[in-house]
Design a protein around this motif. Structure first.
Motif, PDB file in Angstrom:
ATOM      1  N   PHE A   8       4.967 -18.851  20.095  1.00 38.40           N
ATOM      2  CA  PHE A   8       5.627 -18.551  18.833  1.00 38.40           C
ATOM      3  C   PHE A   8       5.356 -19.637  17.797  1.00 38.40           C
ATOM      4  O   PHE A   8       5.085 -19.342  16.636  1.00 38.40           O
ATOM      5  CB  PHE A   8       7.135 -18.387  19.053  1.00 38.40           C
ATOM      6  CG  PHE A   8       7.909 -18.237  17.779  1.00 38.40           C
ATOM      7  CD1 PHE A   8       7.880 -17.045  17.077  1.00 38.40           C
ATOM      8  CD2 PHE A   8       8.644 -19.290  17.278  1.00 38.40           C
ATOM      9  CE1 PHE A   8       8.589 -16.900  15.896  1.00 38.40           C
ATOM     10  CE2 PHE A   8       9.358 -19.162  16.100  1.00 38.40           C
ATOM     11  CZ  PHE A   8       9.329 -17.962  15.406  1.00 38.40           C
ATOM     12  N   LEU A   9       5.422 -20.904  18.219  1.00 41.03           N
ATOM     13  CA  LEU A   9       5.178 -22.002  17.284  1.00 41.03           C
ATOM     14  C   LEU A   9       3.743 -21.984  16.763  1.00 41.03           C
ATOM     15  O   LEU A   9       3.502 -22.251  15.580  1.00 41.03           O
ATOM     16  CB  LEU A   9       5.493 -23.346  17.941  1.00 41.03           C
ATOM     17  CG  LEU A   9       6.971 -23.636  18.188  1.00 41.03           C
ATOM     18  CD1 LEU A   9       7.127 -24.950  18.939  1.00 41.03           C
ATOM     19  CD2 LEU A   9       7.743 -23.662  16.892  1.00 41.03           C
ATOM     20  N   ILE A  10       2.807 -21.659  17.615  1.00 37.71           N
ATOM     21  CA  ILE A  10       1.405 -21.582  17.192  1.00 37.71           C
ATOM     22  C   ILE A  10       1.222 -20.443  16.193  1.00 37.71           C
ATOM     23  O   ILE A  10       0.612 -20.618  15.133  1.00 37.71           O
ATOM     24  CB  ILE A  10       0.473 -21.409  18.409  1.00 37.71           C
ATOM     25  CG1 ILE A  10       0.501 -22.675  19.256  1.00 37.71           C
ATOM     26  CG2 ILE A  10      -0.945 -21.071  17.967  1.00 37.71           C
ATOM     27  CD1 ILE A  10      -0.195 -22.533  20.598  1.00 37.71           C
ATOM     28  N   VAL A  11       1.760 -19.277  16.513  1.00 38.90           N
ATOM     29  CA  VAL A  11       1.642 -18.127  15.611  1.00 38.90           C
ATOM     30  C   VAL A  11       2.343 -18.412  14.289  1.00 38.90           C
ATOM     31  O   VAL A  11       1.827 -18.088  13.210  1.00 38.90           O
ATOM     32  CB  VAL A  11       2.205 -16.853  16.282  1.00 38.90           C
ATOM     33  CG1 VAL A  11       2.325 -15.707  15.297  1.00 38.90           C
ATOM     34  CG2 VAL A  11       1.334 -16.456  17.457  1.00 38.90           C
ATOM     35  N   LEU A  12       3.518 -19.028  14.343  1.00 36.61           N
ATOM     36  CA  LEU A  12       4.250 -19.375  13.127  1.00 36.61           C
ATOM     37  C   LEU A  12       3.448 -20.342  12.264  1.00 36.61           C
ATOM     38  O   LEU A  12       3.367 -20.185  11.040  1.00 36.61           O
ATOM     39  CB  LEU A  12       5.604 -19.984  13.476  1.00 36.61           C
ATOM     40  CG  LEU A  12       6.482 -20.408  12.308  1.00 36.61           C
ATOM     41  CD1 LEU A  12       6.866 -19.197  11.470  1.00 36.61           C
ATOM     42  CD2 LEU A  12       7.714 -21.130  12.820  1.00 36.61           C
ATOM     43  N   VAL A  55       0.713 -27.861  16.222  1.00 34.33           N
ATOM     44  CA  VAL A  55       0.333 -28.908  17.180  1.00 34.33           C
ATOM     45  C   VAL A  55       1.383 -29.028  18.275  1.00 34.33           C
ATOM     46  O   VAL A  55       1.048 -29.156  19.468  1.00 34.33           O
ATOM     47  CB  VAL A  55       0.120 -30.256  16.453  1.00 34.33           C
ATOM     48  CG1 VAL A  55       0.022 -31.409  17.435  1.00 34.33           C
ATOM     49  CG2 VAL A  55      -1.130 -30.189  15.588  1.00 34.33           C
ATOM     50  N   ILE A  56       2.664 -28.980  17.912  1.00 31.35           N
ATOM     51  CA  ILE A  56       3.722 -29.031  18.922  1.00 31.35           C
ATOM     52  C   ILE A  56       3.602 -27.830  19.860  1.00 31.35           C
ATOM     53  O   ILE A  56       3.720 -27.970  21.087  1.00 31.35           O
ATOM     54  CB  ILE A  56       5.111 -29.066  18.252  1.00 31.35           C
ATOM     55  CG1 ILE A  56       5.316 -30.402  17.558  1.00 31.35           C
ATOM     56  CG2 ILE A  56       6.219 -28.823  19.268  1.00 31.35           C
ATOM     57  CD1 ILE A  56       6.553 -30.461  16.683  1.00 31.35           C
ATOM     58  N   GLY A  57       3.353 -26.653  19.303  1.00 32.97           N
ATOM     59  CA  GLY A  57       3.167 -25.463  20.134  1.00 32.97           C
ATOM     60  C   GLY A  57       1.958 -25.580  21.031  1.00 32.97           C
ATOM     61  O   GLY A  57       2.001 -25.188  22.205  1.00 32.97           O
ATOM     62  N   TRP A  58       0.866 -26.117  20.516  1.00 39.27           N
ATOM     63  CA  TRP A  58      -0.353 -26.280  21.317  1.00 39.27           C
ATOM     64  C   TRP A  58      -0.111 -27.237  22.485  1.00 39.27           C
ATOM     65  O   TRP A  58      -0.513 -26.964  23.614  1.00 39.27           O
ATOM     66  CB  TRP A  58      -1.482 -26.785  20.436  1.00 39.27           C
ATOM     67  CG  TRP A  58      -2.767 -26.976  21.175  1.00 39.27           C
ATOM     68  CD1 TRP A  58      -3.305 -28.155  21.581  1.00 39.27           C
ATOM     69  CD2 TRP A  58      -3.653 -25.955  21.617  1.00 39.27           C
ATOM     70  NE1 TRP A  58      -4.476 -27.922  22.234  1.00 39.27           N
ATOM     71  CE2 TRP A  58      -4.718 -26.586  22.284  1.00 39.27           C
ATOM     72  CE3 TRP A  58      -3.637 -24.573  21.517  1.00 39.27           C
ATOM     73  CZ2 TRP A  58      -5.758 -25.865  22.840  1.00 39.27           C
ATOM     74  CZ3 TRP A  58      -4.685 -23.862  22.063  1.00 39.27           C
ATOM     75  CH2 TRP A  58      -5.725 -24.509  22.711  1.00 39.27           C
TER      76      TRP A  58
END
Length: 67
Positions: A8-12, A55-58
């Motif tokens: 979700f963080l990456i998509v966001l 970056v946090i999502g990755w």
């Protein structure tokens, strides 16, 4: 962090980059300079925030795969 949250963080982050760059190109002419300064600052801050979230999502996704 779960894989769903990381994804979700990456998509966001990707969506935010697309959205704010698109807004930058779509700003209409004829506004005062302060309008462009404020929107330029908003775009820059939100692009940095989008990159940080991605970056946090990755990193979260890489950790979730390793576990």
């Amino acid at each position: 962090m779960s894989r769903k949250i990381a994804g979700f963080l990456i998509v966001l982050g990707v969506f935010m980059v697309f959205e704010w760059i698109n807004l930058g190109f779509n700003l209409a002419d004829g506004h005062p300079t302060s309008f462009y300064v404020v929107h330029g600052i908003l775009i820059a801050v939100n692009l940095v925030l989008a990159i940080v979230l991605a970056v946090i999502g990755w990193k979260g996704l890489r950790r979730a795969r390793g576990e």
